[in-house]
Scaffold this active site. Structure first.
Site, PDB file in Angstrom:
ATOM      1  N   GLU A 164      10.648   6.756   3.048  1.00 17.28           N
ATOM      2  CA  GLU A 164      11.272   6.236   1.834  1.00 17.28           C
ATOM      3  C   GLU A 164      12.202   7.299   1.259  1.00 17.28           C
ATOM      4  O   GLU A 164      11.796   8.455   1.171  1.00 17.28           O
ATOM      5  CB  GLU A 164      10.211   5.874   0.781  1.00 17.28           C
ATOM      6  CG  GLU A 164       9.387   4.649   1.147  1.00 17.28           C
ATOM      7  CD  GLU A 164       8.393   4.275   0.061  1.00 17.28           C
ATOM      8  OE1 GLU A 164       8.434   4.877  -1.040  1.00 17.28           O
ATOM      9  OE2 GLU A 164       7.558   3.402   0.304  1.00 17.28           O
ATOM     10  N   ASP A 212       6.994  -3.631   0.275  1.00 26.73           N
ATOM     11  CA  ASP A 212       7.426  -2.856  -0.895  1.00 26.73           C
ATOM     12  C   ASP A 212       7.454  -1.373  -0.566  1.00 26.73           C
ATOM     13  O   ASP A 212       7.973  -0.583  -1.345  1.00 26.73           O
ATOM     14  CB  ASP A 212       6.483  -3.099  -2.081  1.00 26.73           C
ATOM     15  CG  ASP A 212       6.989  -2.448  -3.361  1.00 26.73           C
ATOM     16  OD1 ASP A 212       8.189  -2.616  -3.670  1.00 26.73           O
ATOM     17  OD2 ASP A 212       6.197  -1.769  -4.044  1.00 26.73           O
ATOM     18  N   ALA A 236       0.844  -1.196   0.000  1.00 22.20           N
ATOM     19  CA  ALA A 236       0.000   0.000   0.000  1.00 22.20           C
ATOM     20  C   ALA A 236       0.880   1.247   0.000  1.00 22.20           C
ATOM     21  O   ALA A 236       1.447   1.621  -1.019  1.00 22.20           O
ATOM     22  CB  ALA A 236      -0.933  -0.033   1.213  1.00 22.20           C
ATOM     23  N   ARG A 237       1.016   1.872   1.146  1.00 18.83           N
ATOM     24  CA  ARG A 237       1.902   3.014   1.345  1.00 18.83           C
ATOM     25  C   ARG A 237       2.586   2.834   2.691  1.00 18.83           C
ATOM     26  O   ARG A 237       2.009   2.271   3.628  1.00 18.83           O
ATOM     27  CB  ARG A 237       1.130   4.343   1.329  1.00 18.83           C
ATOM     28  CG  ARG A 237       0.667   4.790  -0.050  1.00 18.83           C
ATOM     29  CD  ARG A 237       1.852   5.234  -0.907  1.00 18.83           C
ATOM     30  NE  ARG A 237       1.441   5.808  -2.184  1.00 18.83           N
ATOM     31  CZ  ARG A 237       1.297   5.148  -3.303  1.00 18.83           C
ATOM     32  NH1 ARG A 237       1.496   3.835  -3.308  1.00 18.83           N
ATOM     33  NH2 ARG A 237       0.953   5.754  -4.419  1.00 18.83           N
ATOM     34  N   HIS A 283       9.824  -0.038  -3.329  1.00 25.05           N
ATOM     35  CA  HIS A 283       8.621   0.545  -3.932  1.00 25.05           C
ATOM     36  C   HIS A 283       8.614   0.314  -5.444  1.00 25.05           C
ATOM     37  O   HIS A 283       8.486   1.252  -6.241  1.00 25.05           O
ATOM     38  CB  HIS A 283       8.534   2.039  -3.624  1.00 25.05           C
ATOM     39  CG  HIS A 283       7.120   2.555  -3.663  1.00 25.05           C
ATOM     40  ND1 HIS A 283       6.683   3.618  -2.891  1.00 25.05           N
ATOM     41  CD2 HIS A 283       6.032   2.169  -4.383  1.00 25.05           C
ATOM     42  CE1 HIS A 283       5.407   3.862  -3.137  1.00 25.05           C
ATOM     43  NE2 HIS A 283       4.991   2.983  -4.049  1.00 25.05           N
ATOM     44  N   VAL A 284       8.712  -0.941  -5.826  1.00 22.67           N
ATOM     45  CA  VAL A 284       8.827  -1.288  -7.245  1.00 22.67           C
ATOM     46  C   VAL A 284       7.640  -2.089  -7.773  1.00 22.67           C
ATOM     47  O   VAL A 284       7.652  -2.506  -8.937  1.00 22.67           O
ATOM     48  CB  VAL A 284      10.120  -2.101  -7.504  1.00 22.67           C
ATOM     49  CG1 VAL A 284      11.354  -1.275  -7.193  1.00 22.67           C
ATOM     50  CG2 VAL A 284      10.124  -3.401  -6.690  1.00 22.67           C
TER      51      VAL A 284
END
Length: 308
Positions: A252, A247, A223-224, A271-272
């Protein structure tokens, strides 16, 4: 009218547009292709943060913003009056669902341990086999939107059982409400989180959420980062009671001194999930469709309401 897009490749991917539409490439805010007047439709760079929103107020004729991301959290509340915000719902369904399935299998089948052993040229059967398996697992998907549905469809052949959760219950579809999570989490072997980042979901994965997960469960966050409370996540994972595939993190990029980097029960990717070679063709099909709708005076799709 002018349309600004962030990728040169998009010029050939949007399809045929009305003759009065000029498409220009605006890759960054400090390298604009022309004067901002008459830019009525803007596509910001993929995964651009809140800093990119500063350009909103330099576009006096702007009427629509089409994001290339499924999440709109960096843009919500920052739009000038009269400007419609649209997300890329549907564009990232295949890639994010693939990442989720890959991450689940990699963790359950101990691929992280085997990769570390390979780097050491060590045959690591003892201590790692037999591994866990996906077959027969109880999967809880928190976020029953288009990506959640894509994840469910791709996991179905693995003979798992599903429970889906959304902001509000949809009994006719078998979807439970977020308020039911305290009751549902103890019965889940794998918890996949796919909710948008809103005021309601920020910190959703907290101490209570993690404590409710049973021993040996796997948490998957696609998600985030801020959907999880980092301190609570680190503390729970440090016990080794549960494992995680992440992820996204908060912040970040993840700082080099974060304990998450070295935990053997954590799989990290930067985050891919949505960053695949098929992204641009899918994304610009949506952009072209939206521009044609805009010019024709038709309602845009994927409009962001209440944060998503």
């Amino acid at each position: 009218m002018k349309v600004w897009i962030p990728h040169p490749a998009g010029l050939n991917l949007v399809g045929e547009l009305p003759p009065d539409v000029t498409v220009e490439v605006a890759e960054t805010a400090d390298r604009l292709p022309s004067a901002p007047a008459d830019v009525r439709f803007w596509v910001p760079p993929f995964l651009s943060g809140s800093d990119a929103t500063a350009l909103l107020h330099q576009l006096p004729d702007l009427e629509a913003v089409q994001l290339l991301s499924a999440g709109a959290d960096a843009w919500v509340g920052r739009m000038p009056q009269g400007v419609t915000l649209c997300d890329a719902r549907g564009v990232h369904d295949p890639s994010t669902a693939e990442w989720v399935v890959t991450a689940i299998l990699a963790q359950l089948r101990a691929f992280g341990a085997f990769a570390r052993a390979q780097a050491q040229r060590r045959w690591a059967y003892d201590g790692n086999a037999p591994t866990d398996e996906l077959t027969g697992k109880r999967v809880l998907i928190v976020g029953a939107g288009s990506i959640g549905t894509a994840v469910r469809d791709r996991l179905a052949p693995f003979e798992v059982s599903f429970t889906l959760v959304a902001r509000t219950a949809r009994p006719e579809q078998g979807v439970h409400a977020v308020a039911e999570l305290p009751r549902l989490l103890p019965g889940a072997d794998v918890v996949v989180v796919l909710v948008p980042l809103t005021d309601q979901t920020r910190g959703l994965i907290d101490e209570d959420f993690l404590a409710a997960m049973p021993d040996g469960a796997l948490l998957v966050n696609a998600a985030r980062g801020p959907v999880a409370r980092t301190e609570a996540l680190v503390a729970e994972l440090a016990t080794g009671r549960i494992s995680a595939a992440l992820d996204v993190t908060d912040p970040e990029p993840l700082p080099a001194d974060s304990p998450l980097w070295t935990m053997p029960n954590v799989l990290l990717t930067p985050h891919v999930a949505g960053s695949v070679r098929g992204l641009l063709p899918r994304a610009y099909r949506l952009v072209g469709d939206q521009v044609r709708r805009f010019v024709a005076g038709q309602p845009l799709i994927n409009t962001v309401v209440d944060g998503y």
